[in-house]
Design an enzyme around this catalytic site. Structure first.
Site, PDB file in Angstrom:
ATOM      1  N   SER A 126       4.942   8.107   0.728  1.00 31.53           N
ATOM      2  CA  SER A 126       4.992   8.221   2.184  1.00 31.53           C
ATOM      3  C   SER A 126       5.232   9.683   2.574  1.00 31.53           C
ATOM      4  O   SER A 126       4.411  10.538   2.277  1.00 31.53           O
ATOM      5  CB  SER A 126       6.061   7.276   2.745  1.00 31.53           C
ATOM      6  OG  SER A 126       5.938   7.164   4.149  1.00 31.53           O
ATOM      7  N   ASP A 176      -2.377  -0.861   4.816  1.00 37.14           N
ATOM      8  CA  ASP A 176      -1.202  -0.126   5.275  1.00 37.14           C
ATOM      9  C   ASP A 176      -1.281   0.070   6.788  1.00 37.14           C
ATOM     10  O   ASP A 176      -2.051   0.893   7.274  1.00 37.14           O
ATOM     11  CB  ASP A 176      -1.127   1.227   4.555  1.00 37.14           C
ATOM     12  CG  ASP A 176       0.196   1.944   4.748  1.00 37.14           C
ATOM     13  OD1 ASP A 176       0.875   1.670   5.751  1.00 37.14           O
ATOM     14  OD2 ASP A 176       0.548   2.786   3.896  1.00 37.14           O
ATOM     15  N   HIS A 188       2.216  -0.736   3.234  1.00 37.45           N
ATOM     16  CA  HIS A 188       2.843   0.549   2.884  1.00 37.45           C
ATOM     17  C   HIS A 188       3.716   0.435   1.634  1.00 37.45           C
ATOM     18  O   HIS A 188       3.927   1.425   0.936  1.00 37.45           O
ATOM     19  CB  HIS A 188       3.676   1.032   4.074  1.00 37.45           C
ATOM     20  CG  HIS A 188       4.069   2.471   3.992  1.00 37.45           C
ATOM     21  ND1 HIS A 188       3.149   3.502   3.840  1.00 37.45           N
ATOM     22  CD2 HIS A 188       5.288   3.079   4.047  1.00 37.45           C
ATOM     23  CE1 HIS A 188       3.786   4.665   3.803  1.00 37.45           C
ATOM     24  NE2 HIS A 188       5.077   4.426   3.926  1.00 37.45           N
TER      25      HIS A 188
END
Length: 745
Positions: free
Chosen positions: A595, A670, A702
């Site tokens: 991320s 995601d 995600h």
């Protein structure tokens, strides 16, 4: 080793290695077999009598769930309040919520996730007195919430709000204009849910006759769509409103529904806001006074309003401003006289303040060059506030008590590590969850007056004993001076570490604003992976650079308008220093992250191409132009205002600098950091004629998990590390490192 300063202050990771005949930690142990799973206490709730608490338990034999009541003093089970084995309609339930008088319980079942925090489900109300069970709605609903008097339940269904009278079973529809991807009543839109971390945007007043709610008009918010591949012949699409940085947000408005008059009134405060958020609403102890927090789009001004629903007036009681941004919290607490507790960074560190009901400062309760990290509540009887802070070192967490006037502060927890408290309703006891790098989570009952241990509730000594059969390395905590700052660091060395040999090094980081990865707490699944890599001969390091949390506002907010600049500079500079250590092979250093960490690792490889040989980026942001409005603009303002800040530090604009090996990973489902980030980065790399490896996991969000997914992902990453950093690792045996684990008894 020029300009390098290390100061070791905590040591030891886990377990005792008494001989070379130890098992190796495998990827299957971590992500398939659950070998190192910890025991926990789920859905802990303190009963209002202050003498008992409830826990959600699962019976493996009967495959049923139950709410069990325990006594604080004896820790013995008093009774089972309700068990799904006795309920024909519910084979299991996954969560529960008590009414204020604890005579009714909402039981959740068949919950299906919508986004990170939201879910649809079937919800029943269980009557504690007579054992009755009633389904709230035949259709799946969201956020059922009992009124304070326990006679009604409000809930959301298909973007509208409803109230069910539990005496007459009549269902009343409060709103009727809800429509998918247009109007939402009482439930947050995607970006509020993700970035302001709440779903239920409605609240009951104390008299159970008014409901305040936020209405979201997302008609003008651009749509985002994701292909869902599934198992059918043709894929489908998930289409939802997602405001990217600089794009239109939902238009929000605040409303109050009166159950007596069956009328809804829109709240108008005495200030004109052009583009704003309402990140929190909460009724005060006065059933006619609602508090509402309004925030400008830049998120550097936060206004606290008191709205009188009876007189239809509004009063601005607090107006906070910051050069960078203001964090929204759930710490607002109203006392009986409607004075309130508030937390703020206005003196440079996060602290607790007491204001009267008109917003006049009574006093600053906590002070010092350290941060309050959690606010637990106010004990009215003893005039005492309970909180958690990093006063005992930024990698530690302790529980404290302090009087409302800021005097008589006490440290209630005794052990260095991470302490987190769950207090009884009357604040006479707290259950402390403690862990450290050497101690797996343990749950103890403690006195709220002294902090003294009353009794042990649950520990993970079996896990600690199990780990003693595995090869492990210690996790060493230290600081490293980088760019004029002492940064927290941990390092895990190979099991067969030889200081006379050079070892490859892998750095892990996240680095997002206010985050922390270097903490004295028990290991996550990734920590076991780092132990696996250490068994294979790698040194693993993590450093929290500028922009991370719990060292004051100035340290955290230095990255404002420049996300990815100072954080990347710190990781590259730190890697250069680590490369000068005699036992580190500077030609074999890599970095990875997920991320924000994927954004970072990409940038570090591109901008630090003379330092890092490889990088792994999982679900990375490749340009902040692709990410959502609330998060991105909090730190960067809008792309229209800060074009260079967005573009100068985005990996997508630095692909031409790639020299090393790069693995790019994303989930196609995601909804948070969209696959668009990876697709655009991949295209930029291709057009720059840069070779790279990549993997896309179908329909994974995600978190990239489900079934065999995590195991597959970590095998891929492990193999990539071996291929790029491990070609010269010497596998010969040497004397194992002697570590120790704390096992009680």
């Amino acid at each position: 080793m020029k300009h390098m300063k290390f100061s070791i202050y905590v040591c030891l990771f886990v377990t005792t290695i008494l001989s070379a005949q130890k098992s190796s930690i495998t990827l299957e142990d971590i992500w398939k077999d659950g070998t190192f799973r910890t025991e926990r206490m789920d859905a802990l709730h303190s009963m209002k009598n202050g003498q008992q608490y409830s826990v959600l338990n699962f019976d493996r034999e009967t495959r049923s769930t139950s709410i069990d009541i325990y006594d604080y003093k004896t820790l013995e089970k008093v009774k089972t309040l309700v068990s799904s084995s006795n309920l024909e309609a519910i084979p299991y339930f996954t969560n529960y919520t008590f009414s204020k008088d604890e005579q009714q319980v909402i039981l959740a079942t068949n919950e299906e996730a919508i986004y990170r925090h939201s879910a649809l489900g079937n919800y029943y109300i269980y009557n504690v007195k007579n054992g009755g069970l009633d389904l709230i709605s035949e259709e799946k609903i969201q956020e059922p919430t009992l009124s304070p008097d326990g006679n009604k339940v409000a809930f959301a269904r298909e973007n509208n709000l409803y109230v069910k009278d539990l005496i007459t079973n009549e269902i009343m529809q409060i709103t009727s204009d809800g429509e998918k991807n247009e109007i939402i009543n009482g439930i947050t839109d995607w970006v509020y849910e993700e970035e302001f971390a709440f779903v239920r945007a409605f609240d009951w007043n104390a008299d159970s006759n008014k409901i305040a709610f936020i209405r979201f008009d997302e008609t003008n918010v651009p749509e985002f769509s994701m292909d869902v591949y599934g198992t059918e012949l043709y894929q489908t699409q998930q289409v939802f409103k997602y405001p990217k940085a600089g794009e239109a947000n939902s238009e929000v408005s605040l409303h109050i529904y009166d159950l007596n008059t069956k009328q809804t009134n829109e709240v108008k405060v005495d200030k004109v806001y052009e583009d704003f958020y309402i990140p929190r609403i909460e009724w005060t102890n006065n059933p006619d006074v609602l508090s509402a927090q309004y925030m400008n789009r830049h998120q550097n001004e936060l206004d606290l309003w008191m709205i009188n629903a009876k007189a239809n007036t509004s009063n601005l009681v607090l107006a906070e401003k910051d050069k960078a941004y203001i964090d929204v919290t759930d710490n607002l607490t109203f006392l009986k006289d409607n004075s309130f507790i508030w937390t703020s960074e206005k003196d440079g560190f996060n602290h607790i303040y007491h204001y009267d009901k008109k917003g006049n400062l009574i006093n600053q309760i906590t002070k010092g060059n350290w941060e309050v990290t959690n606010y637990y509540g106010y004990d009215e009887k003893n005039n005492t506030i309970f909180y958690q802070s990093v006063e005992n070192g930024t990698i530690n967490r302790d529980v404290y008590s302090i009087k409302l006037n800021g005097r008589n502060k006490k440290r209630l927890t005794k052990s260095d590590g991470t302490n987190n408290a769950s207090f009884s309703a009357d604040f006479s006891f707290f259950i402390n969850t403690f862990s450290s790098a050497t101690t797996p989570p343990e749950y103890t009952l403690n006195s709220s007056t002294s902090g003294n241990l009353i009794k042990s509730i649950k520990d993970n000594d079996k896990l600690a004993q199990k780990l003693s059969d595995y090869k492990t390395s210690k996790k060493e905590f230290s600081t490293i001076n980088v760019n004029g700052n002492d940064l927290n660091m941990w390092m895990i060395k190979p099991v067969n570490f030889d200081a006379n040999k050079k070892h490859p090094l892998l750095m892990y980081q996240y680095s997002g604003p206010g985050s922390q990865q270097v903490a004295n707490r028990w290991n996550s699944a990734n920590d076991y992976w780092y132990q696996h890599l250490a068994q294979e001969g790698y040194i693993v390091v993590c450093i929290d650079g500028r922009g991370t949390g719990f060292k004051g506002a100035e340290f955290k907010k230095v990255t404002q308008n420049e996300l990815g600049k100072y954080e990347v500079e710190d990781q590259i500079a730190a890697a250069k220093q680590l490369g000068e250590l005699p036992y580190v092979d500077a030609s074999r250093m890599g970095i990875w992250g997920w991320s924000y960490g994927g954004f970072m690792s990409s940038n570090c490889l591109f901008k630090g191409n003379d330092v890092f040989k490889m990088a792994i980026a999982v679900a990375p942001v490749s340009s902040w132009r692709f990410y959502d409005s609330i998060y991105t603009e909090r730190y960067m303002t809008t792309p229209q205002e800060n074009e260079s800040g967005y573009d100068d530090n985005s990996p997508i604009n630095h692909v031409d600098k790639l020299k090393g090996d790069f693995l790019l990973v994303h989930g196609s489902g995601d909804d948070n950091v969209h696959l668009q980030n990876t697709m655009r980065l991949a295209e930029a790399l291709i057009q720059a004629d840069k070779q790279f490896d990549w993997a896309v996991y179908p329909d994974k969000n995600h978190g990239i998990y489900g079934g065999n997914t995590r195991l597959h992902l970590y095998k891929k990453m492990t193999n990539f590390i071996h291929e790029t950093l491990g070609d010269k690792i010497e596998k010969e045996e040497s004397t194992p490192v002697i570590n120790e684990v704390k096992i009680k008894g």
